[in-house]
Design a protein around this motif. Structure first.
Motif, PDB file in Angstrom:
ATOM      1  N   SER A 548       0.848  -1.193   0.000  1.00  0.00           N
ATOM      2  CA  SER A 548       0.000   0.000   0.000  1.00  0.00           C
ATOM      3  C   SER A 548       0.883   1.243   0.000  1.00  0.00           C
ATOM      4  CB  SER A 548      -0.894   0.013   1.241  1.00  0.00           C
ATOM      5  OG  SER A 548      -0.101   0.134   2.412  1.00  0.00           O
ATOM      6  N   ASP A 549       0.290   2.402  -0.236  1.00  0.00           N
ATOM      7  CA  ASP A 549       1.063   3.645  -0.194  1.00  0.00           C
ATOM      8  C   ASP A 549       1.701   3.835   1.182  1.00  0.00           C
ATOM      9  OD1 ASP A 549       0.348   4.130  -2.773  1.00  0.00           O
ATOM     10  OD2 ASP A 549      -1.142   5.684  -2.326  1.00  0.00           O
ATOM     11  N   ILE A 550       0.920   3.499   2.238  1.00  0.00           N
ATOM     12  CA  ILE A 550       1.459   3.634   3.600  1.00  0.00           C
ATOM     13  C   ILE A 550       2.624   2.679   3.802  1.00  0.00           C
ATOM     14  CG2 ILE A 550       0.938   3.241   6.041  1.00  0.00           C
ATOM     15  CD1 ILE A 550      -1.848   4.312   5.533  1.00  0.00           C
ATOM     16  N   GLY A 551       2.499   1.463   3.249  1.00  0.00           N
ATOM     17  CA  GLY A 551       3.584   0.496   3.358  1.00  0.00           C
ATOM     18  C   GLY A 551       4.862   1.007   2.723  1.00  0.00           C
ATOM     19  N   CYS A 552       4.731   1.572   1.522  1.00  0.00           N
ATOM     20  CA  CYS A 552       5.907   2.126   0.843  1.00  0.00           C
ATOM     21  C   CYS A 552       6.509   3.270   1.650  1.00  0.00           C
ATOM     22  CB  CYS A 552       5.514   2.623  -0.553  1.00  0.00           C
ATOM     23  SG  CYS A 552       4.992   1.321  -1.690  1.00  0.00           S
ATOM     24  N   ASP A 553       5.648   4.174   2.102  1.00  0.00           N
ATOM     25  CA  ASP A 553       6.134   5.340   2.850  1.00  0.00           C
ATOM     26  C   ASP A 553       6.845   4.922   4.131  1.00  0.00           C
ATOM     27  OD1 ASP A 553       5.100   6.983   0.912  1.00  0.00           O
ATOM     28  OD2 ASP A 553       3.267   7.474   2.024  1.00  0.00           O
ATOM     29  N   HIS A 554       6.277   3.964   4.842  1.00  0.00           N
ATOM     30  CA  HIS A 554       6.860   3.576   6.120  1.00  0.00           C
ATOM     31  C   HIS A 554       8.204   2.888   5.942  1.00  0.00           C
ATOM     32  CE1 HIS A 554       3.128   3.774   8.970  1.00  0.00           C
ATOM     33  NE2 HIS A 554       3.321   4.888   8.286  1.00  0.00           N
ATOM     34  N   ILE A 555       8.356   2.093   4.907  1.00  0.00           N
ATOM     35  CA  ILE A 555       9.653   1.450   4.666  1.00  0.00           C
ATOM     36  C   ILE A 555      10.699   2.494   4.310  1.00  0.00           C
ATOM     37  CG2 ILE A 555      10.922  -0.123   3.158  1.00  0.00           C
ATOM     38  CD1 ILE A 555       8.366  -1.808   2.952  1.00  0.00           C
ATOM     39  N   VAL A 556      10.338   3.424   3.431  1.00  0.00           N
ATOM     40  CA  VAL A 556      11.271   4.492   3.050  1.00  0.00           C
ATOM     41  C   VAL A 556      11.648   5.324   4.270  1.00  0.00           C
ATOM     42  CG1 VAL A 556      11.492   6.633   1.750  1.00  0.00           C
ATOM     43  CG2 VAL A 556      10.505   4.616   0.657  1.00  0.00           C
ATOM     44  N   GLN A 557      10.652   5.720   5.055  1.00  0.00           N
ATOM     45  CA  GLN A 557      10.920   6.562   6.222  1.00  0.00           C
ATOM     46  C   GLN A 557      11.732   5.821   7.271  1.00  0.00           C
ATOM     47  OE1 GLN A 557       6.979   7.831   7.377  1.00  0.00           O
ATOM     48  NE2 GLN A 557       6.640   8.894   5.417  1.00  0.00           N
ATOM     49  N   GLU A 558      11.499   4.526   7.387  1.00  0.00           N
ATOM     50  CA  GLU A 558      12.262   3.728   8.348  1.00  0.00           C
ATOM     51  C   GLU A 558      13.733   3.699   7.959  1.00  0.00           C
ATOM     52  OE1 GLU A 558      12.487   2.211  11.863  1.00  0.00           O
ATOM     53  OE2 GLU A 558      10.455   2.395  11.046  1.00  0.00           O
ATOM     54  N   MET A 559      13.990   3.542   6.662  1.00  0.00           N
ATOM     55  CA  MET A 559      15.378   3.519   6.192  1.00  0.00           C
ATOM     56  C   MET A 559      16.042   4.884   6.367  1.00  0.00           C
ATOM     57  SD  MET A 559      15.992   0.481   5.411  1.00  0.00           S
ATOM     58  CE  MET A 559      15.141  -1.057   5.073  1.00  0.00           C
ATOM     59  N   GLU A 560      15.323   5.934   6.023  1.00  0.00           N
ATOM     60  CA  GLU A 560      15.890   7.275   6.180  1.00  0.00           C
ATOM     61  C   GLU A 560      16.145   7.583   7.652  1.00  0.00           C
ATOM     62  OE1 GLU A 560      17.187   8.971   4.070  1.00  0.00           O
ATOM     63  OE2 GLU A 560      16.042   9.266   2.234  1.00  0.00           O
ATOM     64  N   ASN A 561      15.269   7.103   8.516  1.00  0.00           N
ATOM     65  CA  ASN A 561      15.459   7.323   9.950  1.00  0.00           C
ATOM     66  C   ASN A 561      16.697   6.583  10.453  1.00  0.00           C
ATOM     67  OD1 ASN A 561      14.359   8.264  12.631  1.00  0.00           O
ATOM     68  ND2 ASN A 561      14.325   6.062  12.983  1.00  0.00           N
ATOM     69  N   PHE A 562      16.913   5.378   9.903  1.00  0.00           N
ATOM     70  CA  PHE A 562      18.126   4.629  10.273  1.00  0.00           C
ATOM     71  C   PHE A 562      19.360   5.365   9.748  1.00  0.00           C
ATOM     72  CE2 PHE A 562      21.241   1.212   9.420  1.00  0.00           C
ATOM     73  CZ  PHE A 562      21.398   0.743  10.715  1.00  0.00           C
ATOM     74  N   GLY A 563      19.299   5.747   8.478  1.00  0.00           N
ATOM     75  CA  GLY A 563      20.262   6.693   7.912  1.00  0.00           C
ATOM     76  C   GLY A 563      21.627   6.177   7.537  1.00  0.00           C
ATOM     77  N   GLN A 564      21.956   4.933   7.838  1.00  0.00           N
ATOM     78  CA  GLN A 564      23.315   4.446   7.579  1.00  0.00           C
ATOM     79  C   GLN A 564      23.408   3.815   6.190  1.00  0.00           C
ATOM     80  OE1 GLN A 564      24.851   2.087  10.833  1.00  0.00           O
ATOM     81  NE2 GLN A 564      23.737   3.317  12.369  1.00  0.00           N
ATOM     82  N   TRP A 565      23.279   4.682   5.181  1.00  0.00           N
ATOM     83  CA  TRP A 565      23.344   4.214   3.796  1.00  0.00           C
ATOM     84  C   TRP A 565      24.785   3.831   3.444  1.00  0.00           C
ATOM     85  CZ3 TRP A 565      18.834   3.450   1.413  1.00  0.00           C
ATOM     86  CH2 TRP A 565      17.713   4.152   1.870  1.00  0.00           C
ATOM     87  N   SER A 566      24.905   2.815   2.631  1.00  0.00           N
ATOM     88  CA  SER A 566      26.247   2.435   2.167  1.00  0.00           C
ATOM     89  C   SER A 566      26.771   3.526   1.225  1.00  0.00           C
ATOM     90  CB  SER A 566      26.201   1.087   1.437  1.00  0.00           C
ATOM     91  OG  SER A 566      25.434   1.207   0.241  1.00  0.00           O
ATOM     92  N   GLY A 567      28.072   3.546   1.007  1.00  0.00           N
ATOM     93  CA  GLY A 567      28.653   4.621   0.200  1.00  0.00           C
ATOM     94  C   GLY A 567      28.613   4.383  -1.293  1.00  0.00           C
ATOM     95  N   GLY A 568      28.087   3.207  -1.720  1.00  0.00           N
ATOM     96  CA  GLY A 568      28.047   2.932  -3.150  1.00  0.00           C
ATOM     97  C   GLY A 568      29.407   2.561  -3.717  1.00  0.00           C
TER      98      GLY A 568
END
Length: 666
Positions: A548-568
């Motif tokens: 659902s739209d909420i499902g997509c938003d919550h996963i994205v927001q959860e990742m951004e909140n965690f914030g430890q993206w790899s450097g690519g």
């Protein structure tokens, strides 16, 4: 024996010559139940003591009941027909299982002028045990809660009563019975095989329900008899409540519930201003998933909001955001709102009592609707249905983790009634008198001013607040009902609820899978195969709705909140070997402790689709690397189309369909 039969046949007492006399100083739920069963069999009832204060004591634990003898003695003097037959019976805990004709026949077959009910246990003076006559078979001890006899004999029996209202009626009648001269003069015996009277105290193991030909009887299996009167004497009130869910025709296999549509309060056709005013009590006492969904369901209730007042008790700082958001957006739609937040440090018991007081002190309030935050209401008509049912307190049966008990153990905790599973699973549908309900229920305001007027209904020794409320209601003679005539919703599990994430509900796929699905899975997911929603943009690539739209938003927001993206970069210590051939900017599910949940998602929602698209193949959905990739304009300019080394890949797009990732961030 032939002479006996001729005597009975030629001298049968006419049913019009029977008068049922009972004492009821006020109309309780038990009295109304008694009268309903009496009307069913066309008994003629005379009620003594209406409106008179009860001074007969609490003879549940101590002797009492003398007031009944005083009232009976005076009442008998008004009856001039000496040959009239009087059945004197308790009413608050009694139901009729058969009619006057059978009762009179069995009475006449005793060949005595007065017949008392019999008991297994002697009360109140055990020292009198040896003075009771012995029977070849059956119960020896007199029970004063029910007896039948001719007026002239009953008058003789009570003539010597000079006791106080709180003296023991049972002891008075027992002393008459064990006196050989008086017993012979009045011609008294006991219904020792329970042919007319069934006292439940001390005899619960003897009694079962007998369903036959659209009628329900209590059968005494010890004596193989079908008593006409069933009495929940002493501490057997819960058992008579259980039996009276069926006896005499309240619920049968042939008709189902025969009384569920009686005495309703219809709301159809009322103007909004004519709807009864309801105070809704909302109690947040622990960290709970899907709180925002609860408030969404509250908004969807089909009931005029200007006829609703809200009492919200929130003990959890964690849920202040959801409460504040709801009140900011919708609080003004309700007639009034009172909020008790965590900063007030109010205990749970006090909050429950305060919620009832909000209704009790409002002269316009007609009902208090209590809901714990873990209630999932799926039926928008729930409140109207409960009001229309007009039995209080009443609750809805939430399946399968239920909000009621069908029975109590000896120490007052959960016990399973014989019909519990049938009620929960809908094989028996009706309105059921139960000893315990919780989480969601409706209470009539008139009860809060009368039987339930105590300011502290949620305390009772060591019992928790729900059990204390039910205990206090039962002690006041208030019946509690649960209905499963409609599907209302369910209860959330609050076990293992984590609060360490931004969107903790994402982790509820194991504990509350149905609620998780409704929140996070696309509304068209279940229609994928039926409506052929799977697209094939290129060979062996299948495209279908998942989140659902909420499902997509919550996963994205959860990742951004965690914030430890790899450097690519190619070097990646998170994977085996430490080298990523085609690096992306991502966060692995293991980093946010979502690996198990994601595996379950694959197994429950992806596997069924793949097995349908590839008939004959079955998957265990073993996935060794699960991650969310972030795409931003110019963030990885060297990332070009490439061949993925995996056997197969599941890509879940968290951005909108048809929007290029270079335009949208995801």
């Amino acid at each position: 024996h032939a002479a006996d039969v001729d005597w009975i046949a030629s001298d049968l007492i006419q049913t019009c010559n029977l008068l049922v006399v009972t004492v009821a100083t006020k109309e309780t739920d038990g009295f109304r139940r008694f009268m309903r069963s009496a009307r069913h069999f066309n008994y003629t009832i005379k009620v003594l003591g209406r409106g008179e204060p009860w001074k007969g004591g609490d003879y549940m634990t101590t002797p009492g009941g003398g007031q009944k003898v005083r009232l009976l003695k005076a009442g008998l003097q008004e009856i001039k027909e000496e040959d009239k037959v009087v059945l004197f019976i308790d009413s608050y805990d009694v139901v009729f299982a058969s009619g006057p004709k059978e009762l009179l026949k069995k009475f006449q077959q005793t060949r005595h002028k007065v017949v008392f009910s019999a008991e297994t246990l002697i009360w109140p003076d055990r020292h009198l045990e040896d003075k009771h006559p012995h029977f070849r078979e059956g119960k020896r001890f007199l029970g004063s809660g029910g007896f039948i006899g001719y007026v002239r004999n009953l008058k003789e029996m009570v003539a010597d009563w000079t006791g106080e209202d709180n003296d023991s009626d049972q002891l008075f009648f027992t002393k008459i019975y064990i006196n050989p001269e008086k017993r012979k003069s009045i011609n008294i015996t006991l219904d020792n095989r329970c042919r007319m009277f069934q006292n439940l105290h001390g005899s619960l193991d003897e009694v079962v329900l007998k369903f036959e030909d659209g009628q329900v009887r209590a059968r005494n299996v010890l004596y193989d008899t079908l008593p006409v009167v069933v009495h929940g004497n002493g501490p057997t009130k819960l058992q008579i409540n259980y039996l009276s869910n069926y006896i005499p025709t309240v619920w049968t296999f042939e008709t189902g519930c025969s009384v569920c549509l009686e005495d309703l309060r219809p709301l159809l056709g009322l103007k909004e201003s004519e709807y009864p005013l309801v105070v809704i009590g909302i109690f947040i006492q622990q960290p709970t998933p899907f709180v925002s969904v609860f408030f969404e369901s509250l908004l969807k209730l089909e009931y005029p909001k200007n006829r609703l007042k809200l009492f919200i008790y929130n003990q959890e700082q964690h849920h202040e955001v959801e409460v504040s958001s709801f009140l900011k957006d919708h609080g003004k739609e309700y007639q009034d709102v009172k909020v008790i937040g965590p900063e007030e440090n109010m205990d749970r018991v006090a909050s429950r009592n305060l919620g009832l007081d909000m209704c009790r002190q409002d002269k316009d309030c007609e009902y208090f609707f209590s809901m714990d935050i873990e209630v999932v209401l799926k039926n928008k008509d729930t409140l109207k249905i409960l009001i229309e049912q007009n039995e209080f307190p009443i609750s809805d049966a939430c399946r399968l983790w239920t909000n009621f008990w069908g029975a109590l153990s000896a120490d007052g905790y959960y016990a399973r009634s014989e019909d519990y599973v049938d009620i929960v699973q809908g094989r028996r549908v009706g309105v059921w008198n139960v000893p315990y309900l919780a989480k969601v229920y409706l209470v009539k305001a008139s009860l809060l001013h009368e039987e339930l007027s105590d300011n502290d209904l949620f305390s009772s020794g060591t019992l928790d607040l729900d059990m204390a409320f039910c205990h206090n209601a039962r002690n006041k003679g208030v019946f509690m009902y649960v209905t499963n005539m409609h599907t209302f919703g369910r209860m959330l599990s609050t076990e293992n609820y984590q609060m360490s994430h931004l969107h903790n509900d994402l982790w509820q796929i194991f504990e509350n899978p149905k609620d998780w699905e409704e929140r996070y899975i696309h509304e068209n997911y279940t229609k994928i195969m039926r409506d052929k929603l799977i697209e094939t943009p290129c060979p062996d690539v299948y495209w279908f709705p998942l989140f659902s739209d909420i499902g997509c938003d919550h996963i994205v927001q959860e990742m951004e909140n965690f914030g430890q993206w790899s450097g690519g970069r190619n070097t990646d210590t998170r994977i085996q070997g430490g080298y990523e051939n085609v690096p992306t900017i991502d966060i692995h599910m293991t980093q946010i402790n979502y690996e198990k949940e994601w595996q379950k998602l694959l197994l429950d929602y992806i596997a069924p689709i793949t097995e349908t698209m590839y008939p004959g193949y079955y998957t265990k959905c073993i996935s060794y690397l699960n991650f969310v990739v972030r795409y931003k304009p110019d963030e990885q300019p060297l990332l070009t189309p490439h061949h993925d080394a995996s056997t197969f890949t599941i890509n879940v797009a968290l951005n909108s369909k048809e929007i290029d990732y270079q335009v949208n961030e995801y």
